[in-house]
Design an enzyme around this catalytic site. Structure first.
Site, PDB file in Angstrom:
ATOM      1  N   ARG A 146       0.802  -1.222   0.000  1.00 51.76           N
ATOM      2  CA  ARG A 146       0.000   0.000   0.000  1.00 51.76           C
ATOM      3  C   ARG A 146       0.844   1.286   0.000  1.00 51.76           C
ATOM      4  NH1 ARG A 146      -5.364  -0.796   0.469  1.00 51.76           N
ATOM      5  NH2 ARG A 146      -6.154  -2.684   1.465  1.00 51.76           N
ATOM      6  N   ASP A 177      -7.427   4.716  -4.795  1.00 48.41           N
ATOM      7  CA  ASP A 177      -6.207   5.393  -4.322  1.00 48.41           C
ATOM      8  C   ASP A 177      -5.005   5.014  -5.195  1.00 48.41           C
ATOM      9  OD1 ASP A 177      -7.333   6.832  -2.220  1.00 48.41           O
ATOM     10  OD2 ASP A 177      -7.186   5.142  -0.851  1.00 48.41           O
ATOM     11  N   LYS A 203      -9.247  -2.469  -9.865  1.00 47.76           N
ATOM     12  CA  LYS A 203      -9.328  -3.590  -8.918  1.00 47.76           C
ATOM     13  C   LYS A 203      -9.925  -3.142  -7.605  1.00 47.76           C
ATOM     14  CE  LYS A 203      -7.133  -3.500  -5.673  1.00 47.76           C
ATOM     15  NZ  LYS A 203      -6.296  -3.247  -4.494  1.00 47.76           N
TER      16      LYS A 203
END
Ligand code: FBP
Length: 559
Positions: A146, A177, A203
């Site tokens: 992330r 994001d 996704k």
């Protein structure tokens, strides 16, 4: 011992279907470009922040020509954010397109998510590696992460790594994001004339990366079917033993699409939808009253069991909680580097926090059980979001409902028994073996990403439309990422981000729940969907979500 299961072995041989325009191969694809595009809101800000990639036209492919460049091109691919079924097939589609175009082309997988491209951690993907991962769940082929890509320093390092591998394009497979990151990277690469293109792929199991151009994010289909199977099993258990109320929290960090879809597939007694709670300005107390009343009515008729679905993001939709969490997010962004706060014990931390929150939020924070307080103060994710998957909303509700039922009993309003079971379904579905829909959709998304690259496009999201029809009728193309953007507050500052799609309360999907809700609360209308099927009749194996069918076909299918 065997190395893989019989089903896995069969699935490795499954040949995913390609969207119509791509089905004749990458070398017979023709590009057409539409009108220039804008942004969903804050157009001037987005235009100023992305002068090189803003406003591009929508791209569409047809299978009538050999329009794309055949120039040799190495590509780097990144899996970003939470796992979603089908990620390996996006990479497989990309790999097959790239190798079909030119055998000399190379595909490099950056390891562990976006940090891989900055740190130069990569592996070259080969036939041998790729063939072990076709149609499998998970992101383990190269791993995910992330890390947020946003600084000049990160972009410069990424450029150096790409230059060393002669990479001409990067594909980022991620949610809203991560695709915001993809757009920032595309802009920087274009502004610095690097010649490196950046393409995103949609996704997320959460289903909140969708709009007029993107019908569904991959993984939503398989994940919701997996949760629906588990919930169907629990419903059967509840209906057999007749002694527990099951409170099931379902993943979906912001939007409640997962909860809504699973509710339509299984027909439980109670379904909370975050967006409805917000629109009706329901307080935590009101939610507890609604749930306790349903439980009491059933209990008074001898039905001391039931199923309640709770969306993971509920807490952020309850108006007073939303204000408090927004205040906490800003505070946490500032306290991250505050030595006094960091060195304080938990009680002192609570004091610092409540002294800085507004009075109403401080009062609410102090009223919460200690476990929930601690969960609310956990580290934010790299995008500044509170990690709602770690907040045990289902347990908070159980505690408050048990108390309310006690009071109702004392008032003679309830004469049943209340025994609870708490569940959280999220990780159980994120790496499931992709359904036929996700296997085909993902393979097409990846294949299409290479068609966008060979068209010389950058700052686009791979798009496959018309997905409720057979794959031969799917429409392949690309959408400029800036088209989906607006400005939002993150980490205490205004930032350009892709707008999340929330549940539309006047849309056909929510209405299907609303019209059935009372009936499902008091009668046992449970549906037991069973496991995802890969082989067998198409009506069982290829059918996609109720959400997608209702949104695209605009008719009340199956409900
Ligand atoms: P993405 O938006 O990255 O696809 O992730 C979604 C999600 O699965 C949420 O449903 C959940 O809140 C979150 O990831 C959990 O994150 P983590 O994997 O870091 O625990």
């Amino acid at each position: 011992m065997r190395e893989i299961s019989p089903l896995q072995k069969e699935r490795l041989n499954y040949q995913p279907k390609l969207a119509g325009a791509l089905a004749n191969g990458i070398n017979s694809v023709k590009l057409s470009l539409g009108e220039a595009t804008s942004a969903v809101a804050d157009m001037e800000d987005i235009k100023n922040l992305f002068p090189n990639v803003f406003g591009k036209p929508i791209a569409k492919f047809a299978s009538a020509g050999a329009d794309l460049s055949t120039e040799k091109k190495n590509v780097g691919v990144i899996l970003s954010g939470g796992q979603a079924p089908g990620g390996h097939n996006v990479i497989a589609g990309l790999y097959d397109a790239l190798k079909t175009a030119n055998k000399e082309n190379k595909l490099y997988g950056f390891l562990g998510g976006p940090s891989g491209i900055v740190d130069g951690e990569y592996m070259e993907l080969t036939d041998e590696i790729m063939n072990k991962y076709r149609n499998t769940g998970g992101f383990d082929i190269i791993g995910s992460g992330r890390t947020k890509l946003e600084t000049e320093d990160q972009f410069k390092k990424a450029l150096e790594v790409c230059k060393s591998l002669n990479i001409g394009a990067i594909v980022i497979i991620g949610g809203d994001d991560s695709n915001t990151n993809a757009c920032l990277l595309a802009e920087w690469m274009a502004a610095n004339n690097t010649g490196i293109n950046v393409i995103g792929c949609p996704k997320t199991i959460d289903g909140d990366l969708k709009n007029d151009q993107i019908e569904i994010s991959f993984g939503f289909d398989t994940a919701t079917k997996t949760y629906a199977e588990l919930i169907g099993n629990i419903q059967r258990d509840a209906n057999s033993a007749k002694k527990y109320w099951h409170f099931i929290k379902l993943m979906g960090r912001s939007a409640s699409h997962v909860c809504l879809e699973v509710a339509l597939q299984t027909q439980p007694n109670i379904t909370l939808i975050g967006e409805e709670v917000e629109a009706k300005k329901q307080s935590l107390e009101e939610i507890v009253s609604y749930m306790a009343n349903v439980i009491a009515e059933r209990g008074n008729r001898g039905k001391n069991f039931g199923i309640a679905l709770i969306p993971e993001g509920l807490i952020e939709f309850i108006p007073e909680m939303k204000v408090m969490i927004a205040g906490l997010n800003d505070l946490m962004a500032h306290l991250e580097n505050d030595a006094t706060y960091q060195e304080s014990d938990q009680i002192e931390k609570y004091e610092i926090i409540t002294s800085k929150l507004d009075a109403a939020s401080a009062k609410l924070f102090n009223s919460l059980p200690a476990a929930i307080k601690a969960q609310l103060l956990m580290d934010r994710d790299p995008h500044g979001n509170v990690q709602v998957s770690k907040i045990e909303t289902e347990k908070l509700l159980i505690e408050m409902i048990a108390q309310r039922l006690k009071e109702m009993k004392a008032q003679g309003l309830y004469n049943g028994k209340f025994a609870d079971q708490a569940h959280f379904f999220g990780y159980e579905g994120r790496c499931a073996m992709p359904s036929n829909f996700d296997a085909d959709y993902c393979y097409s998304l990846g294949y299409n990403a290479f068609a966008l690259i060979q068209s010389g496009l950058t700052g686009y999201l791979s798009s496959i439309k018309n997905t409720t029809k057979p794959a031969s009728e799917w429409v392949a193309g690309g959408v400029p990422l800036t088209m989906m953007m607006n400005m939002e507050r993150r980490h205490g500052a205004m930032k350009p981000v892709i707008k999340k799609a929330l549940v539309e309360l006047d849309g056909p999907v929510f209405r299907a729940l609303e019209t059935n809700r009372e009936k499902w609360a008091q009668n046992d209308c449970y549906i037991f969907p069973g496991a995802v099927q890969y082989f067998g009749p198409s009506s069982v194996c290829d059918v996609t979500t109720i959400t997608l069918q209702l949104e695209q076909e605009k008719s009340l299918v199956n409900v």
